[in-house]
Design a protein around this motif. Sequence first.
Motif, PDB file in Angstrom:
ATOM      1  N   GLY A   7       0.417  -1.395   0.139  1.00 44.98           N
ATOM      2  CA  GLY A   7       0.146  -0.046  -0.060  1.00 44.98           C
ATOM      3  C   GLY A   7       0.546   1.214   0.045  1.00 44.98           C
ATOM      4  N   PRO A   8       0.572   1.848  -1.308  1.00 47.08           N
ATOM      5  CA  PRO A   8       1.070   3.192  -0.844  1.00 47.08           C
ATOM      6  C   PRO A   8       0.946   4.632  -0.278  1.00 47.08           C
ATOM      7  CG  PRO A   8       0.042   2.719  -3.239  1.00 47.08           C
ATOM      8  CD  PRO A   8      -0.360   1.743  -2.049  1.00 47.08           C
ATOM      9  N   ALA A   9       1.018   5.870  -0.561  1.00 45.90           N
ATOM     10  CA  ALA A   9       0.694   7.236   0.467  1.00 45.90           C
ATOM     11  C   ALA A   9       0.353   7.451  -0.679  1.00 45.90           C
ATOM     12  CB  ALA A   9       1.398   8.003   0.843  1.00 45.90           C
ATOM     13  N   ASP A  10      -0.677   8.947  -0.717  1.00 47.31           N
ATOM     14  CA  ASP A  10      -1.071   9.929  -1.410  1.00 47.31           C
ATOM     15  C   ASP A  10      -0.435  11.077  -1.051  1.00 47.31           C
ATOM     16  OD1 ASP A  10      -4.596  10.331  -0.852  1.00 47.31           O
ATOM     17  OD2 ASP A  10      -2.623   9.940   0.957  1.00 47.31           O
ATOM     18  N   GLY A  11      -1.030  12.777  -2.220  1.00 51.32           N
ATOM     19  CA  GLY A  11      -0.238  13.305  -1.824  1.00 51.32           C
ATOM     20  C   GLY A  11      -1.171  13.893  -0.283  1.00 51.32           C
ATOM     21  N   ASP A  12      -0.106  15.251  -0.451  1.00 46.82           N
ATOM     22  CA  ASP A  12      -0.735  15.667   1.159  1.00 46.82           C
ATOM     23  C   ASP A  12      -2.023  16.929   0.622  1.00 46.82           C
ATOM     24  OD1 ASP A  12       0.431  16.541   3.751  1.00 46.82           O
ATOM     25  OD2 ASP A  12       1.321  18.370   3.390  1.00 46.82           O
ATOM     26  N   ILE A  13      -2.676  17.780   1.786  1.00 47.42           N
ATOM     27  CA  ILE A  13      -3.844  18.307   2.083  1.00 47.42           C
ATOM     28  C   ILE A  13      -3.438  19.630   1.514  1.00 47.42           C
ATOM     29  CG2 ILE A  13      -3.825  19.305   4.194  1.00 47.42           C
ATOM     30  CD1 ILE A  13      -6.487  17.073   2.547  1.00 47.42           C
ATOM     31  N   SER A  14      -4.444  20.788   0.513  1.00 48.23           N
ATOM     32  CA  SER A  14      -4.081  21.985   0.092  1.00 48.23           C
ATOM     33  C   SER A  14      -4.513  22.940   1.134  1.00 48.23           C
ATOM     34  CB  SER A  14      -4.929  22.376  -0.361  1.00 48.23           C
ATOM     35  OG  SER A  14      -5.985  23.004  -0.132  1.00 48.23           O
ATOM     36  N   PRO A  15      -3.894  24.228   1.123  1.00 45.09           N
ATOM     37  CA  PRO A  15      -3.063  25.506   2.540  1.00 45.09           C
ATOM     38  C   PRO A  15      -4.410  25.676   2.495  1.00 45.09           C
ATOM     39  CG  PRO A  15      -1.349  24.814   0.743  1.00 45.09           C
ATOM     40  CD  PRO A  15      -2.822  24.447   0.160  1.00 45.09           C
ATOM     41  N   ALA A  16      -5.779  26.193   1.786  1.00 48.01           N
ATOM     42  CA  ALA A  16      -6.504  26.813   2.015  1.00 48.01           C
ATOM     43  C   ALA A  16      -7.423  26.088   2.796  1.00 48.01           C
ATOM     44  CB  ALA A  16      -7.338  26.737   0.267  1.00 48.01           C
ATOM     45  N   LEU A  17      -7.830  24.393   2.547  1.00 38.42           N
ATOM     46  CA  LEU A  17      -8.475  23.241   3.275  1.00 38.42           C
ATOM     47  C   LEU A  17      -8.084  23.973   4.923  1.00 38.42           C
ATOM     48  CD1 LEU A  17     -10.834  21.517   3.918  1.00 38.42           C
ATOM     49  CD2 LEU A  17      -9.656  20.068   2.773  1.00 38.42           C
ATOM     50  N   LEU A  18      -7.014  23.967   5.356  1.00 35.55           N
ATOM     51  CA  LEU A  18      -5.957  23.674   6.571  1.00 35.55           C
ATOM     52  C   LEU A  18      -6.036  24.636   7.102  1.00 35.55           C
ATOM     53  CD1 LEU A  18      -2.194  22.294   5.912  1.00 35.55           C
ATOM     54  CD2 LEU A  18      -4.159  21.498   6.744  1.00 35.55           C
ATOM     55  N   ASP A  19      -6.398  26.069   5.766  1.00 33.56           N
ATOM     56  CA  ASP A  19      -6.660  27.361   7.140  1.00 33.56           C
ATOM     57  C   ASP A  19      -7.621  27.601   7.717  1.00 33.56           C
ATOM     58  OD1 ASP A  19      -3.902  28.522   6.481  1.00 33.56           O
ATOM     59  OD2 ASP A  19      -4.727  29.519   4.303  1.00 33.56           O
ATOM     60  N   ALA A  20      -9.098  26.869   6.634  1.00 35.46           N
ATOM     61  CA  ALA A  20     -10.153  27.061   7.295  1.00 35.46           C
ATOM     62  C   ALA A  20     -10.440  25.500   8.305  1.00 35.46           C
ATOM     63  CB  ALA A  20     -11.210  26.100   5.301  1.00 35.46           C
ATOM     64  N   CYS A  21      -9.670  25.063   7.836  1.00 35.78           N
ATOM     65  CA  CYS A  21      -9.945  23.863   9.899  1.00 35.78           C
ATOM     66  C   CYS A  21      -9.006  24.576  11.174  1.00 35.78           C
ATOM     67  CB  CYS A  21      -9.402  22.601   9.424  1.00 35.78           C
ATOM     68  SG  CYS A  21      -9.505  21.363   8.118  1.00 35.78           S
ATOM     69  N   ARG A  22      -8.269  25.516  11.186  1.00 37.63           N
ATOM     70  CA  ARG A  22      -7.712  26.321  11.596  1.00 37.63           C
ATOM     71  C   ARG A  22      -8.912  26.978  12.065  1.00 37.63           C
ATOM     72  NH1 ARG A  22      -3.284  27.129   8.502  1.00 37.63           N
ATOM     73  NH2 ARG A  22      -1.800  25.038   9.070  1.00 37.63           N
ATOM     74  N   ARG A  23      -9.310  27.662  11.173  1.00 42.73           N
ATOM     75  CA  ARG A  23     -10.882  28.552  11.881  1.00 42.73           C
ATOM     76  C   ARG A  23     -11.539  27.155  12.771  1.00 42.73           C
ATOM     77  NH1 ARG A  23      -9.372  30.759   6.718  1.00 42.73           N
ATOM     78  NH2 ARG A  23     -11.459  29.671   5.842  1.00 42.73           N
ATOM     79  N   GLY A  24     -11.417  26.372  12.257  1.00 39.13           N
ATOM     80  CA  GLY A  24     -13.098  25.364  12.901  1.00 39.13           C
ATOM     81  C   GLY A  24     -13.685  25.188  11.945  1.00 39.13           C
ATOM     82  N   ASP A  25     -14.288  25.132  10.766  1.00 37.85           N
ATOM     83  CA  ASP A  25     -14.942  25.009   9.406  1.00 37.85           C
ATOM     84  C   ASP A  25     -14.870  23.828   9.611  1.00 37.85           C
ATOM     85  OD1 ASP A  25     -15.509  24.229   7.127  1.00 37.85           O
ATOM     86  OD2 ASP A  25     -15.707  26.806   6.451  1.00 37.85           O
ATOM     87  N   ARG A  26     -16.266  23.419   9.875  1.00 41.97           N
ATOM     88  CA  ARG A  26     -16.978  21.968  10.418  1.00 41.97           C
ATOM     89  C   ARG A  26     -16.848  21.412   8.991  1.00 41.97           C
ATOM     90  NH1 ARG A  26     -19.213  20.865  15.232  1.00 41.97           N
ATOM     91  NH2 ARG A  26     -20.715  19.366  14.059  1.00 41.97           N
ATOM     92  N   ASP A  27     -17.163  21.719   8.140  1.00 42.97           N
ATOM     93  CA  ASP A  27     -16.951  21.169   6.753  1.00 42.97           C
ATOM     94  C   ASP A  27     -15.885  20.683   6.203  1.00 42.97           C
ATOM     95  OD1 ASP A  27     -20.426  21.339   5.979  1.00 42.97           O
ATOM     96  OD2 ASP A  27     -20.003  23.280   4.782  1.00 42.97           O
TER      97      ASP A  27
END
Length: 201
Positions: free
Chosen positions: A10-30
């Motif tokens: 089993g291989p790995a996939d890519g990393d997550i986008s910076p925009a999504l990470l910023d939204a997560c830091r703000r607590g965005d549930r989606d």
Amino acid sequence: TIRRLMDRVGPADGDISPALLDACRRGDRDALGALYEAYKDRVYSIAFHYLHRDAAAAADATQQVFLKLISQMARFRGDAAFSTWLYRLVVNVCLDRTRRGRSDRLSPQDPIVLDAVADPRPSHEDGLARREVARTVHDAIDTLPPKLRLAILLRYFDDLSYEDMATALGCSIGTVSSRLSRGHRLLAGRLAPLRAAPIPK
């Protein structure tokens, strides 16, 4: 070789986008939901194989990882790849379970997840042979000490670099190399019969 045997799991996939990470830091549930969907399989896979293919223990560990992630998301500053930071949470949860004596046991009857099948329509005999190779590899990994087992899983199941492994494991690159070397030596002896026989393609 051990590398050739490990490449079957089993291989790995890519990393997550910076925009999504910023939204997560703000607590965005989606955004947090999207992050969970993007990484839950990778987290579960490492926990599943580390915890000797105990599906219930792996599901519990996965939940713990994402609860920690939500509570600590604001602390992630992007100094390393998000996946590396996430792996650090996975490592901590797995080692905590071992220290508490939970699920650090063999479960030979649990199902084995197989990936990376070269032929999409293998013969019945080839399929059985591949499953037996994977079962033998998994059983050998099960016997490794916890820290060596994590090093092998991160390197060969998710293809992390030594640098990322050092960050995830909280140790130096030299220690990563040492743990992999020790893991290789232990696995070499336990997988000797497979190395002497042809591996199904």
